[in-house]
Design a protein around this motif. Structure first.
Motif, PDB file in Angstrom:
ATOM      1  N   VAL A  30     -27.507  36.675  -6.347  1.00 30.22           N
ATOM      2  CA  VAL A  30     -28.378  35.503  -6.321  1.00 30.22           C
ATOM      3  C   VAL A  30     -29.228  35.559  -7.595  1.00 30.22           C
ATOM      4  CG1 VAL A  30     -30.187  36.597  -4.930  1.00 30.22           C
ATOM      5  CG2 VAL A  30     -29.991  34.121  -4.982  1.00 30.22           C
ATOM      6  N   ALA A  31     -29.247  34.439  -8.306  1.00 31.24           N
ATOM      7  CA  ALA A  31     -30.031  34.331  -9.531  1.00 31.24           C
ATOM      8  C   ALA A  31     -31.155  33.334  -9.287  1.00 31.24           C
ATOM      9  CB  ALA A  31     -29.152  33.862 -10.678  1.00 31.24           C
ATOM     10  N   SER A  32     -32.339  33.675  -9.742  1.00 33.90           N
ATOM     11  CA  SER A  32     -33.467  32.753  -9.622  1.00 33.90           C
ATOM     12  C   SER A  32     -34.194  32.697 -10.965  1.00 33.90           C
ATOM     13  CB  SER A  32     -34.413  33.188  -8.506  1.00 33.90           C
ATOM     14  OG  SER A  32     -34.922  34.473  -8.753  1.00 33.90           O
ATOM     15  N   TRP A  33     -34.790  31.544 -11.236  1.00 32.21           N
ATOM     16  CA  TRP A  33     -35.484  31.350 -12.503  1.00 32.21           C
ATOM     17  C   TRP A  33     -36.709  30.482 -12.270  1.00 32.21           C
ATOM     18  CZ3 TRP A  33     -30.549  29.813 -11.364  1.00 32.21           C
ATOM     19  CH2 TRP A  33     -30.372  28.473 -11.078  1.00 32.21           C
ATOM     20  N   GLU A  34     -37.629  30.584 -13.214  1.00 31.06           N
ATOM     21  CA  GLU A  34     -38.848  29.793 -13.141  1.00 31.06           C
ATOM     22  C   GLU A  34     -39.243  29.393 -14.562  1.00 31.06           C
ATOM     23  OE1 GLU A  34     -43.488  30.292 -11.712  1.00 31.06           O
ATOM     24  OE2 GLU A  34     -42.163  32.021 -11.693  1.00 31.06           O
ATOM     25  N   PHE A  35     -39.470  28.105 -14.765  1.00 31.29           N
ATOM     26  CA  PHE A  35     -39.904  27.575 -16.051  1.00 31.29           C
ATOM     27  C   PHE A  35     -41.361  27.124 -15.952  1.00 31.29           C
ATOM     28  CE2 PHE A  35     -35.378  26.928 -16.501  1.00 31.29           C
ATOM     29  CZ  PHE A  35     -35.152  27.060 -17.863  1.00 31.29           C
ATOM     30  N   LYS A  36     -42.149  27.467 -16.951  1.00 30.97           N
ATOM     31  CA  LYS A  36     -43.490  26.918 -17.068  1.00 30.97           C
ATOM     32  C   LYS A  36     -43.394  25.647 -17.913  1.00 30.97           C
ATOM     33  CE  LYS A  36     -45.661  31.405 -16.731  1.00 30.97           C
ATOM     34  NZ  LYS A  36     -46.272  32.498 -17.433  1.00 30.97           N
ATOM     35  N   ASN A  37     -44.359  24.766 -17.797  1.00 33.40           N
ATOM     36  CA  ASN A  37     -44.332  23.510 -18.544  1.00 33.40           C
ATOM     37  C   ASN A  37     -44.234  23.741 -20.053  1.00 33.40           C
ATOM     38  OD1 ASN A  37     -44.307  21.770 -16.369  1.00 33.40           O
ATOM     39  ND2 ASN A  37     -46.534  21.701 -16.231  1.00 33.40           N
ATOM     40  N   GLU A  38     -44.960  24.733 -20.575  1.00 35.33           N
ATOM     41  CA  GLU A  38     -44.910  25.029 -22.008  1.00 35.33           C
ATOM     42  C   GLU A  38     -43.498  25.453 -22.429  1.00 35.33           C
ATOM     43  OE1 GLU A  38     -47.152  27.395 -20.069  1.00 35.33           O
ATOM     44  OE2 GLU A  38     -48.316  25.559 -19.860  1.00 35.33           O
ATOM     45  N   GLN A  39     -42.818  26.196 -21.563  1.00 37.98           N
ATOM     46  CA  GLN A  39     -41.460  26.641 -21.855  1.00 37.98           C
ATOM     47  C   GLN A  39     -40.501  25.458 -21.883  1.00 37.98           C
ATOM     48  OE1 GLN A  39     -41.324  29.329 -18.563  1.00 37.98           O
ATOM     49  NE2 GLN A  39     -41.921  31.092 -19.800  1.00 37.98           N
ATOM     50  N   LYS A  40     -40.664  24.535 -20.933  1.00 36.40           N
ATOM     51  CA  LYS A  40     -39.826  23.338 -20.902  1.00 36.40           C
ATOM     52  C   LYS A  40     -40.006  22.530 -22.183  1.00 36.40           C
ATOM     53  CE  LYS A  40     -39.829  22.822 -15.879  1.00 36.40           C
ATOM     54  NZ  LYS A  40     -40.233  21.994 -14.739  1.00 36.40           N
ATOM     55  N   GLU A  41     -41.254  22.352 -22.600  1.00 36.54           N
ATOM     56  CA  GLU A  41     -41.536  21.605 -23.820  1.00 36.54           C
ATOM     57  C   GLU A  41     -40.938  22.292 -25.043  1.00 36.54           C
ATOM     58  OE1 GLU A  41     -45.789  21.115 -23.896  1.00 36.54           O
ATOM     59  OE2 GLU A  41     -45.764  19.874 -22.072  1.00 36.54           O
ATOM     60  N   ALA A  42     -41.040  23.612 -25.109  1.00 38.60           N
ATOM     61  CA  ALA A  42     -40.492  24.355 -26.248  1.00 38.60           C
ATOM     62  C   ALA A  42     -38.970  24.210 -26.317  1.00 38.60           C
ATOM     63  CB  ALA A  42     -40.878  25.833 -26.145  1.00 38.60           C
ATOM     64  N   ILE A  43     -38.309  24.231 -25.170  1.00 41.63           N
ATOM     65  CA  ILE A  43     -36.845  24.079 -25.141  1.00 41.63           C
ATOM     66  C   ILE A  43     -36.457  22.674 -25.579  1.00 41.63           C
ATOM     67  CG2 ILE A  43     -34.824  24.017 -23.624  1.00 41.63           C
ATOM     68  CD1 ILE A  43     -36.249  26.289 -22.003  1.00 41.63           C
ATOM     69  N   GLU A  44     -37.177  21.667 -25.102  1.00 42.86           N
ATOM     70  CA  GLU A  44     -36.899  20.288 -25.516  1.00 42.86           C
ATOM     71  C   GLU A  44     -37.097  20.120 -27.014  1.00 42.86           C
ATOM     72  OE1 GLU A  44     -39.331  17.815 -22.980  1.00 42.86           O
ATOM     73  OE2 GLU A  44     -37.686  17.587 -21.539  1.00 42.86           O
ATOM     74  N   GLN A  45     -38.114  20.737 -27.573  1.00 48.20           N
ATOM     75  CA  GLN A  45     -38.350  20.656 -29.013  1.00 48.20           C
ATOM     76  C   GLN A  45     -37.256  21.377 -29.791  1.00 48.20           C
ATOM     77  OE1 GLN A  45     -42.292  22.107 -29.744  1.00 48.20           O
ATOM     78  NE2 GLN A  45     -43.279  20.266 -28.923  1.00 48.20           N
ATOM     79  N   ARG A  46     -36.836  22.516 -29.298  1.00 44.07           N
ATOM     80  CA  ARG A  46     -35.808  23.304 -29.987  1.00 44.07           C
ATOM     81  C   ARG A  46     -34.494  22.544 -30.094  1.00 44.07           C
ATOM     82  NH1 ARG A  46     -33.460  29.162 -27.946  1.00 44.07           N
ATOM     83  NH2 ARG A  46     -31.822  29.333 -29.490  1.00 44.07           N
ATOM     84  N   PHE A  47     -34.099  21.846 -29.018  1.00 43.20           N
ATOM     85  CA  PHE A  47     -32.818  21.145 -28.998  1.00 43.20           C
ATOM     86  C   PHE A  47     -32.935  19.647 -29.288  1.00 43.20           C
ATOM     87  CE2 PHE A  47     -32.037  24.934 -26.419  1.00 43.20           C
ATOM     88  CZ  PHE A  47     -30.896  25.412 -27.037  1.00 43.20           C
ATOM     89  N   ALA A  48     -34.139  19.103 -29.283  1.00 39.70           N
ATOM     90  CA  ALA A  48     -34.381  17.665 -29.490  1.00 39.70           C
ATOM     91  C   ALA A  48     -33.589  16.827 -28.486  1.00 39.70           C
ATOM     92  CB  ALA A  48     -34.047  17.258 -30.918  1.00 39.70           C
ATOM     93  N   ILE A  49     -33.507  17.345 -27.269  1.00 35.71           N
ATOM     94  CA  ILE A  49     -32.811  16.678 -26.157  1.00 35.71           C
ATOM     95  C   ILE A  49     -33.682  16.872 -24.921  1.00 35.71           C
ATOM     96  CG2 ILE A  49     -30.748  16.675 -24.690  1.00 35.71           C
ATOM     97  CD1 ILE A  49     -29.182  17.852 -27.029  1.00 35.71           C
TER      98      ILE A  49
END
Length: 126
Positions: A30-49
């Motif tokens: 079983v795999a579980s993950w957790e994203f913080k809002n800052e992490q989500k924003e950083a990923i969106e900026q990195r990929f521009a998607i």
């Protein structure tokens, strides 16, 4: 001659999502993950998607007999995941093998980008 860019490793990962993998039973993880809002924003900026449009995968490596070297000889399987969920069940594992998971993005053209690598999961005791 241009130098090949260095691949991100677990020590230099994007200060990204928490990723945890454990045995669910003797044949599945079983795999579980957790994203913080800052992490989500950083990923969106990195990929521009937008995050909701990125093709996330959980790559599970068999690290029983060798470390991950990214030399084309690593044994792994990709599981497409729904990022809106916070966990998934991974079937088809062998209880006597050691695994490591990696959350990443696999683009349509096959390019893979690592976001976060988990700890090593030892063979199943039960």
């Amino acid at each position: 001659m241009k130098a090949k860019p260095k691949r991100r490793t677990s020590n230099n990962d994007l200060e990204g999502p928490n990723l945890c993998i454990t045995w669910s039973d003797s044949q599945s993880l079983v795999a579980s993950w957790e994203f913080k809002n800052e992490q989500k924003e950083a990923i969106e900026q990195r990929f521009a998607i937008p995050l909701s449009e990125l093709p996330f995968v959980l790559r599970v490596y068999d690290v029983t007999e060798r470390m991950i070297k990214n030399d084309g000889l690593d044994h792994y399987v990709d599981f497409e995941i729904n990022l809106q969920a916070d966990e998934c069940l991974l079937y088809g594992m062998e209880r006597n093998r050691e695994y490591c998971g990696e959350l990443g993005v696999r683009m349509v053209d096959g390019r893979y980008y690592s976001l976060k690598r988990s700890h090593r999961v030892p063979p199943c005791a039960g």
